[in-house]
Design a protein around this motif. Structure first.
Motif, mmCIF file in Angstrom:
data_model
loop_
_atom_site.group_PDB
_atom_site.id
_atom_site.type_symbol
_atom_site.label_atom_id
_atom_site.label_comp_id
_atom_site.label_asym_id
_atom_site.label_seq_id
_atom_site.Cartn_x
_atom_site.Cartn_y
_atom_site.Cartn_z
ATOM 1 N N ILE A 9 -21.596 34.310 19.819
ATOM 2 C CA ILE A 9 -22.412 35.230 18.966
ATOM 3 C C ILE A 9 -24.004 35.270 18.933
ATOM 4 O O ILE A 9 -24.475 34.170 18.569
ATOM 5 N N CYS A 10 -24.573 36.156 19.416
ATOM 6 C CA CYS A 10 -26.062 36.278 19.567
ATOM 7 C C CYS A 10 -26.649 36.488 18.081
ATOM 8 O O CYS A 10 -26.031 37.075 17.376
ATOM 9 N N SER A 11 -27.723 35.855 17.788
ATOM 10 C CA SER A 11 -28.476 36.109 16.615
ATOM 11 C C SER A 11 -29.928 35.634 17.127
ATOM 12 O O SER A 11 -30.259 34.691 17.401
ATOM 13 N N PRO A 12 -30.932 36.370 16.446
ATOM 14 C CA PRO A 12 -32.338 35.937 16.614
ATOM 15 C C PRO A 12 -32.693 34.861 15.901
ATOM 16 O O PRO A 12 -31.986 34.452 15.002
ATOM 17 N N TYR A 13 -33.447 34.005 16.543
ATOM 18 C CA TYR A 13 -33.885 32.631 15.772
ATOM 19 C C TYR A 13 -35.262 32.473 15.919
ATOM 20 O O TYR A 13 -35.849 32.272 14.654
ATOM 21 N N SER A 14 -35.923 32.328 16.870
ATOM 22 C CA SER A 14 -37.381 31.884 16.911
ATOM 23 C C SER A 14 -38.333 32.984 16.450
ATOM 24 O O SER A 14 -39.397 32.419 15.588
ATOM 25 N N VAL A 15 -37.879 34.145 16.253
ATOM 26 C CA VAL A 15 -38.895 35.128 15.630
ATOM 27 C C VAL A 15 -39.003 34.964 14.451
ATOM 28 O O VAL A 15 -40.157 35.207 13.455
ATOM 29 N N PHE A 16 -38.071 34.085 13.316
ATOM 30 C CA PHE A 16 -38.317 33.757 12.213
ATOM 31 C C PHE A 16 -39.150 32.560 11.884
ATOM 32 O O PHE A 16 -39.195 32.094 10.749
ATOM 33 N N GLY A 17 -39.574 31.985 12.858
ATOM 34 C CA GLY A 17 -40.697 30.957 12.953
ATOM 35 C C GLY A 17 -39.777 29.777 12.165
ATOM 36 O O GLY A 17 -38.930 29.241 12.492
ATOM 37 N N ASP A 18 -40.725 29.368 11.185
ATOM 38 C CA ASP A 18 -40.134 28.043 10.242
ATOM 39 C C ASP A 18 -39.187 28.354 9.132
ATOM 40 O O ASP A 18 -38.670 27.725 8.518
ATOM 41 N N LYS A 20 -35.997 29.004 8.860
ATOM 42 C CA LYS A 20 -34.911 28.693 9.049
ATOM 43 C C LYS A 20 -33.720 29.091 8.137
ATOM 44 O O LYS A 20 -32.789 29.647 8.653
ATOM 45 N N LYS A 21 -33.941 29.415 6.838
ATOM 46 C CA LYS A 21 -32.980 29.939 5.983
ATOM 47 C C LYS A 21 -32.708 31.228 6.476
ATOM 48 O O LYS A 21 -31.602 31.726 6.450
ATOM 49 N N THR A 22 -33.738 32.291 6.814
ATOM 50 C CA THR A 22 -33.547 33.609 7.283
ATOM 51 C C THR A 22 -32.713 33.604 8.519
ATOM 52 O O THR A 22 -31.830 34.320 8.649
ATOM 53 N N GLU A 25 -29.246 32.758 7.808
ATOM 54 C CA GLU A 25 -28.466 34.097 7.089
ATOM 55 C C GLU A 25 -28.240 35.146 7.810
ATOM 56 O O GLU A 25 -27.048 35.742 8.144
ATOM 57 N N VAL A 26 -29.150 35.338 8.924
ATOM 58 C CA VAL A 26 -28.803 36.458 9.920
ATOM 59 C C VAL A 26 -27.859 35.979 10.909
ATOM 60 O O VAL A 26 -26.616 36.729 11.130
ATOM 61 N N ALA A 27 -27.687 34.656 11.344
ATOM 62 C CA ALA A 27 -26.445 34.288 12.055
ATOM 63 C C ALA A 27 -25.246 34.387 11.346
ATOM 64 O O ALA A 27 -24.106 34.666 12.177
ATOM 65 N N VAL A 50 -26.785 29.440 16.766
ATOM 66 C CA VAL A 50 -27.644 29.352 15.796
ATOM 67 C C VAL A 50 -27.029 28.169 14.591
ATOM 68 O O VAL A 50 -27.991 27.241 14.165
ATOM 69 N N LEU A 51 -25.936 28.371 14.335
ATOM 70 C CA LEU A 51 -25.319 27.550 13.224
ATOM 71 C C LEU A 51 -24.789 26.353 13.873
ATOM 72 O O LEU A 51 -24.440 25.434 12.976
ATOM 73 N N ASN A 52 -24.527 26.346 15.119
ATOM 74 C CA ASN A 52 -24.002 24.989 15.605
ATOM 75 C C ASN A 52 -25.078 23.931 16.495
ATOM 76 O O ASN A 52 -24.564 22.977 16.602
ATOM 77 N N ASN A 53 -26.310 24.383 16.528
ATOM 78 C CA ASN A 53 -27.200 23.789 17.408
ATOM 79 C C ASN A 53 -28.284 23.040 16.714
ATOM 80 O O ASN A 53 -29.251 22.753 17.223
#
Length: 123
Positions: A9-18, A20-22, A25-27, A50-53
């Motif tokens: 399951i893809c979800s954006p990660y690095s775009v949210f910078g620091d 991590k809560k957002t 939430e998106v993941a 995102v949720l496992n790494n």
């Protein structure tokens, strides 16, 4: 009887910078969207990098993406969330998701893209 089909399951990660809560939430929303898409069918095992790494958060981006692509290889199918999960521009502009999509295309993996966000992708 067929075995379990593991879906990455893809979800954006690095775009949210620091923030991590957002990112989490998106993941979680992406996971929920995939669960809805697959109608909760237990033959689909949903995997969210995102949720496992979280244990890899101290590695640099390229190292984390190498791990993610190996995890994608263990799945053999990929799910890209739609605008239900996140702004389509963020999803389409995600360097990581683009890498994951290209990897899936190059390896002939099944791609589930209900929002058709990558319908015209070129390798």
């Amino acid at each position: 009887m067929r075995g379990v089909i593991k879906i990455y399951i893809c979800s954006p990660y690095s775009v949210f910078g620091d923030d991590k809560k957002t990112a989490r939430e998106v993941a979680i929303k992406a996971l929920a969207e995939a669960n809805e898409f697959f109608n909760g069918d237990e033959k689909y095992e949903l995997f969210s990098p995102v949720l496992n790494n979280a244990r890899y958060r101290n590695l640099d981006y390229d190292e984390v993406m190498k791990i993610c692509l190996k995890q994608l290889d263990s799945c053999g199918a990929i799910f890209v969330p739609s605008q239900k999960t996140c702004d389509p521009d963020i999803i389409q502009d995600s360097k990581g998701i683009l890498m994951e999509m290209n990897h899936a295309l190059l390896n002939g993996y099944v791609i589930y893209d209900p929002g058709a966000l990558f319908g015209a992708i070129e390798i």
